[in-house]
Design a protein around this motif. Structure first.
Motif, PDB file in Angstrom:
ATOM      1  N   PHE A   1     -49.369  84.184  12.491  1.00 52.07           N
ATOM      2  CA  PHE A   1     -48.686  83.003  13.041  1.00 52.07           C
ATOM      3  C   PHE A   1     -49.222  81.677  12.475  1.00 52.07           C
ATOM      4  CE2 PHE A   1     -48.848  86.201  16.543  1.00 52.07           C
ATOM      5  CZ  PHE A   1     -47.520  86.594  16.483  1.00 52.07           C
ATOM      6  N   ILE A   2     -50.273  81.719  11.684  1.00 47.52           N
ATOM      7  CA  ILE A   2     -50.813  80.492  11.100  1.00 47.52           C
ATOM      8  C   ILE A   2     -50.654  80.514   9.577  1.00 47.52           C
ATOM      9  CG2 ILE A   2     -52.897  79.111  10.763  1.00 47.52           C
ATOM     10  CD1 ILE A   2     -53.835  80.011  13.494  1.00 47.52           C
ATOM     11  N   GLU A   3     -51.142  81.578   8.953  1.00 50.90           N
ATOM     12  CA  GLU A   3     -50.972  81.735   7.512  1.00 50.90           C
ATOM     13  C   GLU A   3     -49.633  82.397   7.226  1.00 50.90           C
ATOM     14  OE1 GLU A   3     -55.517  82.095   5.789  1.00 50.90           O
ATOM     15  OE2 GLU A   3     -54.415  83.925   6.236  1.00 50.90           O
ATOM     16  N   ASN A   4     -48.893  81.802   6.295  1.00 52.08           N
ATOM     17  CA  ASN A   4     -47.570  82.316   5.942  1.00 52.08           C
ATOM     18  C   ASN A   4     -47.518  82.658   4.446  1.00 52.08           C
ATOM     19  OD1 ASN A   4     -46.314  81.917   8.546  1.00 52.08           O
ATOM     20  ND2 ASN A   4     -46.378  79.706   8.103  1.00 52.08           N
ATOM     21  N   ILE A   5     -46.711  83.628   4.104  1.00 55.91           N
ATOM     22  CA  ILE A   5     -46.496  84.004   2.701  1.00 55.91           C
ATOM     23  C   ILE A   5     -45.490  83.022   2.102  1.00 55.91           C
ATOM     24  CG2 ILE A   5     -45.622  85.758   1.141  1.00 55.91           C
ATOM     25  CD1 ILE A   5     -46.577  87.872   3.103  1.00 55.91           C
ATOM     26  N   TYR A   6     -45.944  82.209   1.148  1.00 55.25           N
ATOM     27  CA  TYR A   6     -45.071  81.219   0.521  1.00 55.25           C
ATOM     28  C   TYR A   6     -44.224  81.853  -0.583  1.00 55.25           C
ATOM     29  CZ  TYR A   6     -43.559  77.142  -2.133  1.00 55.25           C
ATOM     30  OH  TYR A   6     -42.790  76.205  -2.801  1.00 55.25           O
ATOM     31  N   SER A   7     -44.866  82.649  -1.428  1.00 52.24           N
ATOM     32  CA  SER A   7     -44.128  83.293  -2.528  1.00 52.24           C
ATOM     33  C   SER A   7     -44.915  84.478  -3.055  1.00 52.24           C
ATOM     34  CB  SER A   7     -43.859  82.305  -3.667  1.00 52.24           C
ATOM     35  OG  SER A   7     -45.068  81.883  -4.252  1.00 52.24           O
ATOM     36  N   LYS A   8     -44.169  85.365  -3.697  1.00 55.03           N
ATOM     37  CA  LYS A   8     -44.766  86.519  -4.375  1.00 55.03           C
ATOM     38  C   LYS A   8     -44.506  86.354  -5.869  1.00 55.03           C
ATOM     39  CE  LYS A   8     -44.228  89.703  -0.487  1.00 55.03           C
ATOM     40  NZ  LYS A   8     -43.661  90.995  -0.004  1.00 55.03           N
TER      41      LYS A   8
ATOM     42  N   ILE B   1     -50.475  82.136  -0.184  1.00 54.92           N
ATOM     43  CA  ILE B   1     -50.536  81.883   1.259  1.00 54.92           C
ATOM     44  C   ILE B   1     -50.634  80.374   1.516  1.00 54.92           C
ATOM     45  CG2 ILE B   1     -51.850  82.265   3.369  1.00 54.92           C
ATOM     46  CD1 ILE B   1     -50.454  84.765   2.373  1.00 54.92           C
ATOM     47  N   THR B   2     -49.835  79.903   2.472  1.00 55.38           N
ATOM     48  CA  THR B   2     -49.892  78.504   2.905  1.00 55.38           C
ATOM     49  C   THR B   2     -50.150  78.447   4.410  1.00 55.38           C
ATOM     50  OG1 THR B   2     -47.486  78.422   3.241  1.00 55.38           O
ATOM     51  CG2 THR B   2     -48.329  77.730   1.077  1.00 55.38           C
ATOM     52  N   VAL B   3     -50.700  77.321   4.820  1.00 54.99           N
ATOM     53  CA  VAL B   3     -50.920  77.059   6.246  1.00 54.99           C
ATOM     54  C   VAL B   3     -50.205  75.767   6.595  1.00 54.99           C
ATOM     55  CG1 VAL B   3     -52.615  76.579   8.039  1.00 54.99           C
ATOM     56  CG2 VAL B   3     -53.111  78.274   6.265  1.00 54.99           C
ATOM     57  N   PHE B   4     -49.177  75.882   7.400  1.00 52.10           N
ATOM     58  CA  PHE B   4     -48.358  74.739   7.786  1.00 52.10           C
ATOM     59  C   PHE B   4     -47.837  73.997   6.559  1.00 52.10           C
ATOM     60  CE2 PHE B   4     -51.532  75.088  11.340  1.00 52.10           C
ATOM     61  CZ  PHE B   4     -50.659  75.682  12.240  1.00 52.10           C
ATOM     62  N   GLY B   5     -47.430  74.782   5.531  1.00 54.06           N
ATOM     63  CA  GLY B   5     -46.831  74.227   4.330  1.00 54.06           C
ATOM     64  C   GLY B   5     -47.802  73.838   3.241  1.00 54.06           C
ATOM     65  N   LYS B   6     -49.109  73.896   3.513  1.00 53.52           N
ATOM     66  CA  LYS B   6     -50.113  73.524   2.525  1.00 53.52           C
ATOM     67  C   LYS B   6     -50.756  74.769   1.932  1.00 53.52           C
ATOM     68  CE  LYS B   6     -54.306  70.780   1.942  1.00 53.52           C
ATOM     69  NZ  LYS B   6     -55.313  69.933   2.599  1.00 53.52           N
ATOM     70  N   TYR B   7     -51.017  74.711   0.588  1.00 48.51           N
ATOM     71  CA  TYR B   7     -51.623  75.868  -0.076  1.00 48.51           C
ATOM     72  C   TYR B   7     -52.965  76.200   0.557  1.00 48.51           C
ATOM     73  CZ  TYR B   7     -54.103  78.622  -3.558  1.00 48.51           C
ATOM     74  OH  TYR B   7     -54.840  79.590  -4.176  1.00 48.51           O
ATOM     75  N   ARG B   8     -53.185  77.508   0.805  1.00 52.63           N
ATOM     76  CA  ARG B   8     -54.445  77.954   1.406  1.00 52.63           C
ATOM     77  C   ARG B   8     -55.215  78.863   0.463  1.00 52.63           C
ATOM     78  NH1 ARG B   8     -56.585  78.620   6.609  1.00 52.63           N
ATOM     79  NH2 ARG B   8     -58.752  79.301   6.318  1.00 52.63           N
TER      80      ARG B   8
ATOM     81  N   PHE C   1     -45.876  76.197  -7.532  1.00 50.44           N
ATOM     82  CA  PHE C   1     -45.433  74.901  -7.032  1.00 50.44           C
ATOM     83  C   PHE C   1     -44.833  73.971  -8.087  1.00 50.44           C
ATOM     84  CE2 PHE C   1     -48.936  76.271  -4.213  1.00 50.44           C
ATOM     85  CZ  PHE C   1     -48.221  76.369  -3.032  1.00 50.44           C
ATOM     86  N   LYS C   2     -44.820  74.363  -9.390  1.00 55.72           N
ATOM     87  CA  LYS C   2     -44.263  73.482 -10.409  1.00 55.72           C
ATOM     88  C   LYS C   2     -42.747  73.376 -10.302  1.00 55.72           C
ATOM     89  CE  LYS C   2     -47.626  71.842 -13.008  1.00 55.72           C
ATOM     90  NZ  LYS C   2     -47.797  70.388 -13.288  1.00 55.72           N
ATOM     91  N   PHE C   3     -42.091  74.477  -9.919  1.00 55.13           N
ATOM     92  CA  PHE C   3     -40.634  74.493  -9.851  1.00 55.13           C
ATOM     93  C   PHE C   3     -40.185  74.874  -8.444  1.00 55.13           C
ATOM     94  CE2 PHE C   3     -41.579  75.065 -14.318  1.00 55.13           C
ATOM     95  CZ  PHE C   3     -40.681  74.205 -14.937  1.00 55.13           C
ATOM     96  N   VAL C   4     -38.991  74.416  -8.126  1.00 57.72           N
ATOM     97  CA  VAL C   4     -38.448  74.696  -6.793  1.00 57.72           C
ATOM     98  C   VAL C   4     -38.229  76.179  -6.608  1.00 57.72           C
ATOM     99  CG1 VAL C   4     -36.488  74.285  -5.244  1.00 57.72           C
ATOM    100  CG2 VAL C   4     -37.388  72.420  -6.649  1.00 57.72           C
ATOM    101  N   ASP C   5     -37.647  76.802  -7.635  1.00 60.70           N
ATOM    102  CA  ASP C   5     -37.386  78.234  -7.564  1.00 60.70           C
ATOM    103  C   ASP C   5     -37.350  78.806  -8.979  1.00 60.70           C
ATOM    104  OD1 ASP C   5     -34.924  77.383  -8.592  1.00 60.70           O
ATOM    105  OD2 ASP C   5     -33.965  77.434  -6.626  1.00 60.70           O
TER     106      ASP C   5
END
Length: 315
Positions: free
Chosen positions: A56-63, A36-43, A108-112
């Motif tokens: 609307f504030i916390e977003n799922i960055y990756s699974k 989970i990230t908040v405005f692009g920052k790890y949460r 966050f180490k790799f782009v994808d």
């Protein structure tokens, strides 16, 4: 009109509330971690099960899957003596653990995922190529386990920095150029022929040795038997002579007591000998000197032998 507008607002508010409620809860599958990230920052991270997040504030960055993953590799290496080696390998890896710091590295180490796989494959290939470059072509096949251990030792440190762990590396196939494969087959075939010849030579040596031992034992047994037979024959001849001498002594004594000439005994023995020769010899002719002088000479010799034997018996 105002009533219709109010109804639309009410419906819109209701829809927003529903969306807010549904987006506030996240269901995470087993074997998966959600970042989970908040405005692009790890949460924070979400673990398997039903989780709440701020809509609307916390977003799922990756699974991120924490299950084991595998990838097949095919690549080429060059040995110290400039022989091309072709590898087919299977790489099994997974996320190191479920700690927050580890999950952050994975996320966050790799782009994808594609960039991760590219780096992972190139790292494995480079490690194996570096190891094989120090070995000769004839050593590669017998160093399969050493290659795997070398790669795992080198790769574990790198992968831990990425948040991953190398579970297993299997070198399923190691091949060379066709010319080298043929030469290796010829070497194996010649070594097999050499081993077969050595085994055959050893077997022949053992056979010859056993045969010589058996022949030697047979000769020893035969010689022992012949010696014993000779001893028995000698004893038989000695007993025969002893009995003959005893019989002649008794006969001579009886003839002397009867005032008879003992030379008759010798004459009788001479005629018996001639009879034995004629019955048992393989020839057809017996040459005898039948003259009176020769007869008297023979009788004298026989009488002399008899007297000599009698003296020896008395002594």
């Amino acid at each position: 009109m105002p009533e219709s507008f109010g109804s639309l607002i009410t419906i819109a508010i209701f829809v927003v509330i529903l969306i807010t409620i549904f987006t506030s809860f996240v269901s995470v599958k087993q074997g998966t971690i959600v970042v989970i990230t908040v405005f692009g920052k790890y949460r924070r991270i979400l673990t398997p099960g039903l989780n709440f997040k701020i809509p609307f504030i916390e977003n799922i960055y990756s699974k991120i899957s924490i299950q084991n993953r595998s990838v097949e590799l095919e690549f080429q290496a060059v040995t110290y003596d400039q022989a091309n080696v072709y590898f087919k390998a299977m790489l099994l890896y997974s996320v190191l653990d479920q700690q927050e710091e580890t999950i952050k590295n994975v996320a966050f180490k790799f782009v994808d995922e594609r960039n991760l796989m590219q780096a992972l494959i190139r790292t494995v290939e480079g490690s194996i190529r570096a190891f094989v470059a120090t070995k000769r072509q004839s050593e590669v096949l017998i160093l399969r386990r050493d290659i795997v251990e070398h790669v795992k030792e080198q790769l574990d440190v790198i992968l831990e920095g990425w948040g991953y762990h190398l579970q297993d590396l299997q070198l399923n196939d190691i091949t060379f150029d066709e010319v080298i494969m043929k030469s290796m087959s010829q070497v194996v075939a010649s070594n097999n022929l050499k081993a077969a010849a050595e085994n055959e030579g050893q077997a022949l040596l053992i056979t010859k040795t056993k045969a010589a031992e058996a022949e030697g034992n047979a000769i020893k047994i035969s010689a022992q038997a012949e010696r014993e037979a000779a001893q028995l024959r000698g004893q038989g001849i000695a007993l025969f002579r002893e009995e003959v001498a005893r019989g002649m002594t008794v006969a001579a004594k009886e003839m002397a007591e009867a005032n008879m000439d003992t030379s008759v005994i010798l004459f009788t023995m001479w005629t018996e000998s001639i009879k034995h020769f004629s019955e048992n010899s393989k020839g057809n002719v017996i040459f005898l000197d039948g003259s009176t002088d020769q007869m008297q000479h023979t009788l004298k010799e026989m009488m002399a032998l008899n007297l000599l034997h009698t003296d020896n018996v008395k002594k």
